[in-house]
Design an enzyme around this catalytic site. Structure first.
Site, PDB file in Angstrom:
ATOM      1  N   PRO A 284       0.823  -1.211   0.000  1.00 15.88           N
ATOM      2  CA  PRO A 284       0.000   0.000   0.000  1.00 15.88           C
ATOM      3  C   PRO A 284       0.856   1.261   0.000  1.00 15.88           C
ATOM      4  CG  PRO A 284       0.067  -0.947   2.198  1.00 15.88           C
ATOM      5  CD  PRO A 284       0.819  -1.891   1.294  1.00 15.88           C
ATOM      6  N   GLY A 285       0.455   2.249  -0.747  1.00 16.40           N
ATOM      7  CA  GLY A 285       1.162   3.534  -0.770  1.00 16.40           C
ATOM      8  C   GLY A 285       0.198   4.665  -0.506  1.00 16.40           C
ATOM      9  N   CYS A 354      -0.300  29.264 -16.418  1.00 19.93           N
ATOM     10  CA  CYS A 354      -0.812  29.776 -17.694  1.00 19.93           C
ATOM     11  C   CYS A 354      -1.369  28.620 -18.515  1.00 19.93           C
ATOM     12  CB  CYS A 354       0.305  30.507 -18.438  1.00 19.93           C
ATOM     13  SG  CYS A 354      -0.287  31.504 -19.802  1.00 19.93           S
ATOM     14  N   TYR A 383       0.906  11.445  -4.197  1.00 22.56           N
ATOM     15  CA  TYR A 383       1.043  11.866  -5.600  1.00 22.56           C
ATOM     16  C   TYR A 383       0.836  13.353  -5.819  1.00 22.56           C
ATOM     17  CZ  TYR A 383       0.882   6.857  -6.148  1.00 22.56           C
ATOM     18  OH  TYR A 383       1.155   5.517  -6.016  1.00 22.56           O
TER      19      TYR A 383
END
Length: 433
Positions: A284-285, A354, A383
């Site tokens: 698991p992360g 932008c 992430y």
């Protein structure tokens, strides 16, 4: 820090005070929340079932401080690059508990892994197998490996983060003759020790049946290899990908929802195929760190387009959180300095890049929002920092760790404009002009 009752508090810290002290944008990571997830892994998996291991998938979020936390909590570490491996080395993480993944590991990365006695290398393809055999021979070391296979099982998630289907850049498709040849090569090698197999089905998954289906496929392979080659697999790594809550539409499950089903299927399958139960490994992360992090921003320009939309622009965006642009990822957020104010309007949270696609959240329910407000975007622990960039020459934010006493400390310094240029060089013929 004293907490104001009208401020949003996270893990014992007043987020408005944190923004004032450290500046924004700011990643905030709660150590206690990470510890709670690690404890759940131990209680519902490692201590409940024999012959089990767990490794944190570090691509979700990796710093030297995170390495120290994971080591202290007794988990292993899953790395996918030389940079992640080097971070673990510099943090003195126990190398025997490191698993090195990746679909295109370089000679330099594999050499570094073998040189530092990494516990397991997850071999993705035959070219890597040959390269690793050469490196192990050069260093006169025996390297323990697992083969990554693609079991042909697809999870219900975004197409960019599904990885278990047959058409994948990761792993070896289960074409039996090719797998047999790869196993045979490894058995014949003096320097490679094949301990078993690995698969990973995707990320942000909420269904357990895909894990059990994949396990049945791989156990069938293990049975065939035993019958045909006499090979006995002693490890099976089933990856991670367990989903978390980002919005009210997500329905996350406790870890045991997945691990109980996984272990029941393993026990049942091993009896069915008359094979010895291998050590089962999970990775698991996001599940460990995702909900343990938030990102703080300061609101700048507020732009109302009558009868269409109100935009509130913040001082970060796509460079510190590319997931909405990449995956149409959805987040929830609160105006941290107006926690108790009524939600009287819908506001679209825009980043400062932008790019028209630099929108963090569409149509968020907020109080009356104005310049100077502090926005806390939730569940950004995974992430965000790890995928951050310097697009538009924006410095990357600092990372602050809050411990269980509510004390905060910088674990990654904020980048400066000078940092952005420190690796740049001007050619001599231009510097003379």
């Amino acid at each position: 820090m004293e907490n104001c009752k009208d401020h949003f508090n996270f893990a014992g810290g007043d987020t408005v005070a944190l923004a004032k002290k450290y500046g924004t944008p700011l990643y905030v990571v709660a150590e206690e929340k990470i510890m709670e997830r690690c404890e759940e892994i131990r209680e519902t998996f490692l201590e409940k079932y024999i012959n089990t291991k767990a490794a944190y998938a570090s691509k979700a979020f990796l710093t030297m401080a995170m390495c120290k936390i994971i080591a202290r909590e007794g988990l292993g570490l899953d790395v996918v690059s030389g940079g992640e491996l080097y971070t673990a080395i510099k943090a003195d993480f126990p190398m025997e508990k490191v698993m090195f993944h990746g679909n295109n590991k370089s000679w330099e990365e594999l050499y570094l892994a073998v040189e530092n006695n990494v516990g397991r290398i997850i071999v993705d393809n035959l070219a890597e197998l040959q390269l690793l055999d050469e490196i192990a021979r050069q260093q006169m070391k025996t390297v323990k490996i697992l083969f990554r296979v693609t079991p042909g099982i697809e999870g219900q998630t975004h197409e960019y983060i599904v990885t278990g289907q047959k058409d994948s850049k990761f792993g070896m498709p289960l074409e039996r003759e090719k797998i047999y040849d790869a196993v045979r090569q490894t058995i014949e090698s003096q320097y490679l020790d094949l301990t078993g197999f690995h698969f990973h089905l995707g990320s942000q998954l909420f269904q357990k049946d895909i894990y059990t289906d994949a396990i049945d496929v791989v156990l069938n392979l293990i049975h065939d290899l035993k019958e045909r080659l006499g090979f006995k697999a002693i490890e099976l790594n089933v990856g991670g990908g367990f989903g978390i809550r980002y919005t009210d539409n997500d329905e996350p499950k406790p870890l045991s929802y997945f691990t109980d089903a996984i272990m029941e299927k393993v026990i049942e399958g091993c009896q069915k195929y008359s094979i010895t139960t291998p050590t089962i490994i999970i990775e698991p992360g996001r599940w460990v760190v995702g909900e343990a992090g938030i990102t703080l921003y300061t609101v700048g320009n507020v732009k109302e387009i009558p009868n269409i939309r109100t935009y509130a622009s913040v001082d970060g965006g796509l460079p510190d959180n590319p997931r909405p642009a990449l995956y149409r990822a959805r987040y929830e957020a609160v105006v941290a300095n107006k926690k108790n104010a009524p939600l009287s309007m819908k506001t679209t949270i825009a980043g400062k890049c932008c790019e028209s696609g630099d929108i963090l959240i569409w149509d968020l329910d907020t109080p009356e929002i104005e310049a100077g407000d502090i926005l806390a975007v939730l569940a950004t622990g995974a992430y965000n920092y790890s995928m951050a960039s310097n697009y538009n020459k924006l410095p990357r934010p600092a990372v602050v760790l809050i411990n269980q006493e509510g004390k905060s400390e910088v674990i990654v310094q904020r980048e400066s404009y000078e940092n952005l240029l420190e690796r740049e060089l001007i050619p001599s013929h231009l510097s003379e002009e």
